[in-house]
Design a protein around this motif. Structure first.
Motif, PDB file in Angstrom:
ATOM      1  N   CYS A 265      -9.720   5.828  -8.705  1.00 39.15           N
ATOM      2  CA  CYS A 265      -8.305   5.445  -9.160  1.00 39.15           C
ATOM      3  C   CYS A 265      -7.726   5.515 -10.376  1.00 39.15           C
ATOM      4  N   LYS A 267      -5.531   2.537 -10.414  1.00 42.06           N
ATOM      5  CA  LYS A 267      -6.447   1.524 -10.590  1.00 42.06           C
ATOM      6  C   LYS A 267      -7.930   0.817 -11.281  1.00 42.06           C
ATOM      7  N   LYS A 269     -11.053   1.411  -9.190  1.00 45.99           N
ATOM      8  CA  LYS A 269     -11.234   1.367  -7.933  1.00 45.99           C
ATOM      9  C   LYS A 269     -12.552   2.872  -7.194  1.00 45.99           C
ATOM     10  N   HIS A 271     -13.349   5.372  -5.219  1.00 46.01           N
ATOM     11  CA  HIS A 271     -12.756   5.687  -3.547  1.00 46.01           C
ATOM     12  C   HIS A 271     -13.965   6.032  -2.769  1.00 46.01           C
ATOM     13  N   CYS A 315      -7.222  -2.133  -2.485  1.00 46.71           N
ATOM     14  CA  CYS A 315      -7.066  -1.792  -3.352  1.00 46.71           C
ATOM     15  C   CYS A 315      -5.010  -1.628  -3.650  1.00 46.71           C
ATOM     16  N   CYS A 317      -4.050   0.571  -5.063  1.00 47.94           N
ATOM     17  CA  CYS A 317      -2.749   1.843  -5.140  1.00 47.94           C
ATOM     18  C   CYS A 317      -2.528   2.773  -4.023  1.00 47.94           C
TER      19      CYS A 317
END
Ligand SMILES: [Zn+2]
Length: 427
Positions: A265, A267, A269, A271, A315, A317
């Motif tokens: 993502c 940010k 991370k 997912h 996260c 996001c």
């Protein structure tokens, strides 16, 4: 042009993947779902897969009977009584694993194994559409649509007979690619990339082109996403890639048989695509995947051969899908010292320590042909300072049990096969 590409995409989808947009809408609906909702979706999809596998796949009928396993599970953990399977099982029991159910449509998928053995299987239309819809949802995070103009990096050596077909397919998919790796071709390609919205392909190849773009002082603007696939993204790639294309490379993790497993993502991370895959780790952190939509060729508790780590950190996001923290590497054979054996991932830590402590990013590959001896291939010009750091870290892990020699390679070949940090030639 953009409209035309979109129309071509939509028409193609209508014929090939009629359920694509319904599945996509559903995935959009659960994009910010709570973990509890996602767990419920997983349990329901898993149960439905297990029941259909039991009823229609001779392999799973026999397996579940052998283990006294009732596919009508009430919790995800119920699955754990089943054994894991691997790629050679998918190849050896290919016919028996395939479902006897009839599907409105099936597509043939083929992948090559690391030992050169190929795996072929049929994906039902919903499975294929789920893969595409999952990727489309992730592209949204970067403001990119699959039909946007894009640069595609998959190996240069294309048979002239194939080239014509590839050029047509590229046109239909609004993608441009580079066929030759000389300064003039790269300059020309970089110019065209200014109209592209995203780039994708082998990470090592994107990195090679990025380095050239920087060396030649070319400018590429307007790229919203650079996606690396099929190999690990070395930390050392990021600086050059961000400088060349204005974005750092993000990673996508998946496999033909497992589907899209995780996507990074904005940010940073990765997912997990929880609506469609169930991820477990064994005691040595090897990933075990169940593809929740694989009805035509059920993939249940499948070992992909990668060692990963997961994280439960939330996260920023806002998505609650669990996070794949790191793909540590392939679960490979061991490094053989004079007296002891060491995990193949040791080299990963040697160079990761140098990157973290000394802020120096080194591209490397370790090879073993003889007991107690390693050849370290390092990308770049000979560098004594690097060798001091490498010696420091190597001693920490191997002491004097493994000796090594360093050789410098001006530029690593862009690899068509999965890149491995350590490769052994000892049988
Ligand atoms: Zn996130």
């Amino acid at each position: 042009m953009k409209l035309l590409s979109k129309i071509i995409y939509l028409l193609g989808a209508k014929v090939r993947n009629p359920s694509l947009f319904t599945i996509y809408e559903n995935l959009k609906r659960t994009e910010f779902a709570s973990r509890k909702e996602l767990d419920t979706i997983q349990l329901e999809k898993l149960r439905s897969l297990l029941i259909s596998a039991y009823q229609t796949s001779p392999f799973y009928t026999a397996l579940f009977d052998e283990y006294g396993f009732d596919p009508n599970i009430s919790a995800i953990e119920d699955l754990l009584v089943l054994p894991t399977i691997n790629k050679s099982d998918l190849i050896s029991y290919n016919k028996e694993i395939h479902s006897r159910a009839t599907f409105s449509k099936k597509m043939l998928a083929e992948t090559s194994g690391t030992s050169g053995e190929a795996l072929a299987f049929y994906r039902n239309e919903e499975w294929d559409s789920t893969n595409r819809a999952s990727v489309m949802r992730c592209y949204d995070w970067y403001g990119v649509k699959p039909w946007d103009k894009n640069g595609y990096f998959w190996g240069y050596n294309i048979d002239p007979k194939e080239a014509k077909k590839i050029k047509l397919l590229d046109k239909l998919q609004n993608r441009i690619r580079i066929f030759k790796y000389d300064d003039a071709s790269i300059t020309n390609f970089a110019k065209k990339l200014n109209q592209a919205k995203f780039l994708s392909g082998y990470s090592s190849m994107i990195y090679q082109i990025a380095k050239k773009v920087n060396q030649l002082n070319l400018s590429v603007n307007g790229i919203k996403m650079v996606k690396g696939t099929s190999e690990m993204i070395l930390d050392a790639y990021q600086l050059e890639i961000e400088k060349a294309f204005g974005q750092k490379m993000i990673s996508e993790y998946g496999a033909a048989e497992a589907g899209l497993i995780a996507f990074e993502c904005p940010k940073g991370k990765m997912h997990i695509n929880m609506e469609n895959v169930l991820v477990e780790l064994d005691e040595s952190n090897e990933i075990i995947v169940t593809n929740l939509v694989s009805h035509s060729f059920p993939i249940i508790r499948y070992r992909l051969g990668d060692v990963i780590s997961l994280s439960d950190e939330p996260c920023p996001c806002g998505r609650h899908h669990s996070v794949l923290k790191e793909i540590v590497g392939r679960k490979g054979s061991s490094v053989i010292g004079k007296n002891k054996e060491y995990p193949a991932l040791t080299f990963y830590y040697v160079f990761k320590n140098i990157a973290l402590k000394d802020d120096i990013l080194i591209n490397y590959k370790a090879e073993q042909r003889e007991k107690g001896k390693i050849l370290l291939k390092i990308e770049g010009m000979p560098n004594n300072a690097w060798e001091t750091l490498i010696a420091r870290e190597m001693k920490k892990y191997f002491d004097n049990d493994v000796t090594y020699t360093v050789t410098y390679i001006e530029k690593f070949e862009s690899q068509v096969k999965k890149q491995q940090y350590f490769e052994t030639f000892i049988k």
